[in-house]
Design an enzyme around this catalytic site. Structure first.
Site, short mmCIF file in Angstrom:
data_model
loop_
_atom_site.label_atom_id
_atom_site.label_comp_id
_atom_site.label_asym_id
_atom_site.label_seq_id
_atom_site.Cartn_x
_atom_site.Cartn_y
_atom_site.Cartn_z
N ILE A 77 5.13 -45.36 -85.99
CA ILE A 77 4.67 -43.97 -85.98
C ILE A 77 3.58 -43.88 -87.05
O ILE A 77 3.74 -44.41 -88.15
CB ILE A 77 5.81 -42.97 -86.21
CG1 ILE A 77 5.32 -41.54 -86.02
CG2 ILE A 77 6.47 -43.17 -87.53
CD1 ILE A 77 6.46 -40.53 -85.88
N ALA A 78 2.46 -43.27 -86.68
CA ALA A 78 1.34 -43.18 -87.61
C ALA A 78 0.54 -41.91 -87.35
O ALA A 78 0.39 -41.48 -86.20
CB ALA A 78 0.44 -44.39 -87.45
N GLU A 111 12.93 -48.48 -89.41
CA GLU A 111 12.70 -49.02 -90.74
C GLU A 111 11.52 -48.27 -91.32
O GLU A 111 10.55 -47.99 -90.62
CB GLU A 111 12.37 -50.52 -90.71
CG GLU A 111 13.51 -51.41 -90.29
CD GLU A 111 13.57 -51.63 -88.78
OE1 GLU A 111 14.61 -52.11 -88.31
OE2 GLU A 111 12.59 -51.30 -88.07
N ASN A 116 7.58 -45.16 -99.09
CA ASN A 116 6.97 -44.12 -98.26
C ASN A 116 7.91 -42.90 -98.22
O ASN A 116 8.62 -42.65 -97.25
CB ASN A 116 6.70 -44.64 -96.85
CG ASN A 116 5.86 -43.68 -96.03
OD1 ASN A 116 5.72 -42.50 -96.36
ND2 ASN A 116 5.31 -44.19 -94.94
N TYR A 123 12.02 -38.11 -91.64
CA TYR A 123 13.17 -38.65 -90.91
C TYR A 123 14.45 -37.92 -91.30
O TYR A 123 15.29 -37.63 -90.44
CB TYR A 123 13.29 -40.15 -91.14
CG TYR A 123 12.05 -40.93 -90.73
CD1 TYR A 123 11.33 -40.59 -89.58
CD2 TYR A 123 11.58 -41.97 -91.49
CE1 TYR A 123 10.19 -41.28 -89.21
CE2 TYR A 123 10.44 -42.68 -91.12
CZ TYR A 123 9.75 -42.32 -89.99
OH TYR A 123 8.63 -43.01 -89.62
#
Length: 163
Positions: A77-78, A111, A116, A123
């Site tokens: 995911i970015a 992960e 981060n 999350y």
């Protein structure tokens, strides 16, 4: 800025790689890895990949899911650094969580780099809980990964905890 989510296609690999290399310079995926993932992103396949585009078609985010049986895994995911904090990560993760539920996943794993914290907070808003650490997971920087799990992904996760 209005953003459109749509399925990732092979012609998106080059602009995704531009973003990938900018966001993850030390541990970026290769184009071959994306080709391999997209080879399984078909009806009945084990992958689901989404890109976020601006109205003019510029890719500003992407996300990927692997779902095998009752287990799902957030592959990537970015979000373009210029749009971080604007809700795009929430939209992309919502897409993955809803797809994992649609596919019948009983749990969704991921992960995330231990350094981060912004991603970890995202999350956690979705209900992911830490379940372990993978030492030296991100190479070559030798950074640990926090493993997180979401049990029984909800079918409607439009606004997790109003976050």
């Amino acid at each position: 800025m209005d953003v459109i989510l749509r399925p990732m296609r092979w012609w998106d690999i080059e602009p995704v790689m531009d973003l990938e290399l900018r966001l993850f310079p030390e541990d970026a995926w290769s184009p071959a890895m994306y080709w391999s993932e997209l080879a399984e992103a078909h009806p009945g396949g084990t992958r689901h990949y989404t890109v976020a585009t601006t109205e003019d078609g510029r890719i500003v985010g992407y996300a990927g899911l692997m779902a095998v049986g009752t287990e799902g895994d957030v592959q990537t995911i970015a979000v373009d650094e210029r749009l971080q904090g604007a809700g795009l990560g929430t939209a992309l993760l919502t897409d993955l969580v809803e797809e994992s539920a649609r596919r019948g996943c009983a749990e969704l794993l991921l992960e995330v780099r231990v350094d981060n914290l912004r991603a970890q907070r995202l999350y956690e808003r979705f209900g992911f809980q830490p379940v372990g650490v993978r030492r030296g997971y991100y190479q070559p920087a030798n950074v640990d990964a926090l493993v997180m799990r979401l049990d029984h992904p909800p079918h409607d996760s439009k606004d997790p905890k109003n976050g």
